[in-house]
Design a protein around this motif. Structure first.
Motif, short mmCIF file in Angstrom:
data_model
loop_
_atom_site.label_atom_id
_atom_site.label_comp_id
_atom_site.label_asym_id
_atom_site.label_seq_id
_atom_site.Cartn_x
_atom_site.Cartn_y
_atom_site.Cartn_z
N ALA A 166 -1.58 -32.71 12.67
CA ALA A 166 -1.07 -31.56 11.91
C ALA A 166 -1.78 -30.29 12.40
N ARG A 167 -3.07 -30.42 12.69
CA ARG A 167 -3.85 -29.29 13.19
C ARG A 167 -3.32 -28.83 14.55
N ALA A 168 -2.96 -29.80 15.40
CA ALA A 168 -2.48 -29.47 16.75
C ALA A 168 -1.26 -28.54 16.69
N LYS A 169 -0.49 -28.66 15.61
CA LYS A 169 0.70 -27.82 15.46
C LYS A 169 0.36 -26.45 14.88
N ASN A 170 -0.85 -26.32 14.34
CA ASN A 170 -1.20 -25.12 13.60
C ASN A 170 -2.69 -24.78 13.78
N VAL A 171 -3.11 -24.72 15.05
CA VAL A 171 -4.53 -24.61 15.37
C VAL A 171 -5.19 -23.37 14.75
N GLU A 172 -4.52 -22.23 14.88
CA GLU A 172 -5.15 -20.98 14.40
C GLU A 172 -5.40 -21.02 12.90
N MET A 173 -4.41 -21.52 12.16
CA MET A 173 -4.56 -21.59 10.70
C MET A 173 -5.69 -22.55 10.32
N PHE A 174 -5.72 -23.72 10.96
CA PHE A 174 -6.77 -24.70 10.65
C PHE A 174 -8.15 -24.12 10.98
N ASN A 175 -8.26 -23.48 12.14
CA ASN A 175 -9.55 -22.91 12.55
C ASN A 175 -10.01 -21.81 11.60
N LEU A 176 -9.05 -21.02 11.13
CA LEU A 176 -9.37 -19.91 10.22
C LEU A 176 -9.93 -20.44 8.89
N TYR A 177 -9.20 -21.39 8.28
CA TYR A 177 -9.62 -21.86 6.95
C TYR A 177 -10.78 -22.84 7.01
N GLN A 178 -10.96 -23.49 8.17
CA GLN A 178 -12.13 -24.37 8.32
C GLN A 178 -13.41 -23.55 8.13
N GLN A 179 -13.35 -22.26 8.56
CA GLN A 179 -14.52 -21.38 8.44
C GLN A 179 -14.95 -21.18 6.99
N THR A 180 -14.02 -21.39 6.04
CA THR A 180 -14.37 -21.17 4.64
C THR A 180 -15.11 -22.36 4.03
N LEU A 181 -15.16 -23.50 4.76
CA LEU A 181 -15.85 -24.68 4.22
C LEU A 181 -17.36 -24.51 4.37
N ASP A 182 -18.10 -25.13 3.45
CA ASP A 182 -19.56 -25.03 3.47
C ASP A 182 -20.13 -26.16 4.33
N ARG A 183 -20.41 -25.81 5.61
CA ARG A 183 -20.93 -26.82 6.54
C ARG A 183 -22.29 -27.35 6.11
N ASN A 184 -23.10 -26.46 5.49
CA ASN A 184 -24.44 -26.90 5.06
C ASN A 184 -24.33 -28.03 4.03
N LEU A 185 -23.41 -27.84 3.07
CA LEU A 185 -23.24 -28.88 2.05
C LEU A 185 -22.66 -30.15 2.67
N GLY A 186 -21.76 -29.98 3.64
CA GLY A 186 -21.19 -31.14 4.33
C GLY A 186 -22.25 -31.92 5.08
N ALA A 187 -23.15 -31.19 5.75
CA ALA A 187 -24.23 -31.85 6.50
C ALA A 187 -25.22 -32.50 5.54
N LEU A 188 -25.53 -31.81 4.43
CA LEU A 188 -26.44 -32.38 3.42
C LEU A 188 -25.86 -33.69 2.89
N ASN A 189 -24.55 -33.70 2.66
CA ASN A 189 -23.91 -34.93 2.18
C ASN A 189 -23.95 -36.04 3.21
N THR A 190 -23.89 -35.67 4.50
CA THR A 190 -24.02 -36.68 5.56
C THR A 190 -25.40 -37.33 5.48
#
Lengths: 199, 89
Positions: free
Chosen positions: A46-70
């Motif tokens: 789905a991302r391959a069809k809409n790369v710019e949109m996925f890349n834009l909104y991915q930036q809004t995710l909290d990577r620090n919390l994602g890494a902490l959860n890992t």
């Protein structure tokens, strides 16, 4: 790696090959893994069809919390491995202690995830906001449910361990529950880079 | 420390922590594109394999189960790689 394979085959332990836990749990794990394989691929294509949109909104995710959860899930998995090792050497106290520590890591994961969701939902984001958030919410929430189930299993294992059910004589039930808990960890190890970081 | 590393689960945990740090760092510096994607997938693959072999303890399991679980990891990584490769074209 042919060298390693030949070493493994000729090692004296070769005849002691065994699958930890019940056979049934492994079929269940396989089914779960395949379901997530479909979701992960669906996200990627789905991302391959809409790369710019996925890349834009991915930036809004909290990577620090994602890494902490890992870190929390991997450490939780590690404690449960230590519980299984404790069972094999018959160290009763260490079995329940390590299950509890693994459970607490799971609780930490859920807490962090709720903080993350609260921020997103508070900002008015929902499944219908766009395709990226639809995937982000459904993938992480489906995984979230698996963490909860894993913690229910750990709770049962803890009570059983306190009753002295597991030990060097029998650790089958503990190993089955542990395998499920590690699967939850394995799924997050793919989910975190895929949804939070890769671009 | 040497004693700590004698346990394969401890070794796996240590590598998994470092690998998680690297993925987080790649995100922090905004790594993107082919190199970053391949690196992150490779890291996820190594991490997944450690969980399968040292946490799930499939290193000493019948070959079929190792092949099934590691095969899943290869399948998922390949499909993601394919989708990202399409997206880069």
């Amino acid at each position: 790696m042919p060298a390693m394979t030949s070493v493994a085959l000729t090692s004296p332990e070769a005849h002691t090959k065994r699958l930890p836990g019940d056979l049934a749990i492994w079929f269940f794990i396989l089914a779960e893994l395949l379901a997530f394989a479909v979701f992960f691929s669906a996200y990627a294509f789905a991302r391959a069809k809409n790369v710019e949109m996925f890349n834009l909104y991915q930036q809004t995710l909290d990577r620090n919390l994602g890494a902490l959860n890992t870190v929390l899930l991997i450490t939780g998995s590690w404690f449960v491995v230590l519980a299984v090792q404790a069972a094999h050497r018959g160290d009763q106290k260490a079995i329940s202690r390590n299950i509890l520590l693994g459970w607490l890591c799971g609780g930490g994961f859920l807490t962090v995830k709720i903080i993350e969701y609260a921020a997103k939902f508070g900002a008015g984001i929902s499944m219908s906001t766009n395709t990226f958030y639809m995937f982000y919410i459904s993938l992480t929430f489906f995984h979230f449910m698996h963490v909860i189930l894993g913690m229910v299993i750990l709770t049962i294992l803890w009570f059983q361990a306190r009753k002295g059910v597991y030990g060097s004589h029998d650790a089958n039930g503990l190993e089955s529950g542990a395998a499920y808990w590690h699967m939850v960890d394995l799924l997050w190890i793919v989910l975190f880079p895929l949804v939070y970081v890769m671009r | 420390m040497i004693d700590f590393l004698k346990n394969s689960a401890h070794r796996a945990w240590l590598v998994l922590m470092v690998a998680t740090g690297i993925t987080w760092y790649l995100g922090e510096v905004g790594a993107a594109g082919t190199g970053a994607i391949v690196a992150m997938l490779a890291i996820a693959f190594v991490k997944g394999r450690l969980v399968i072999l040292d946490f799930m303890e499939l290193r000493e399991a019948p070959l079929m189960w190792r092949v099934l679980l590691e095969g899943w990891l290869i399948l998922v990584s390949s499909l993601i790689l394919l989708a990202y490769w399409i997206s880069l074209k």
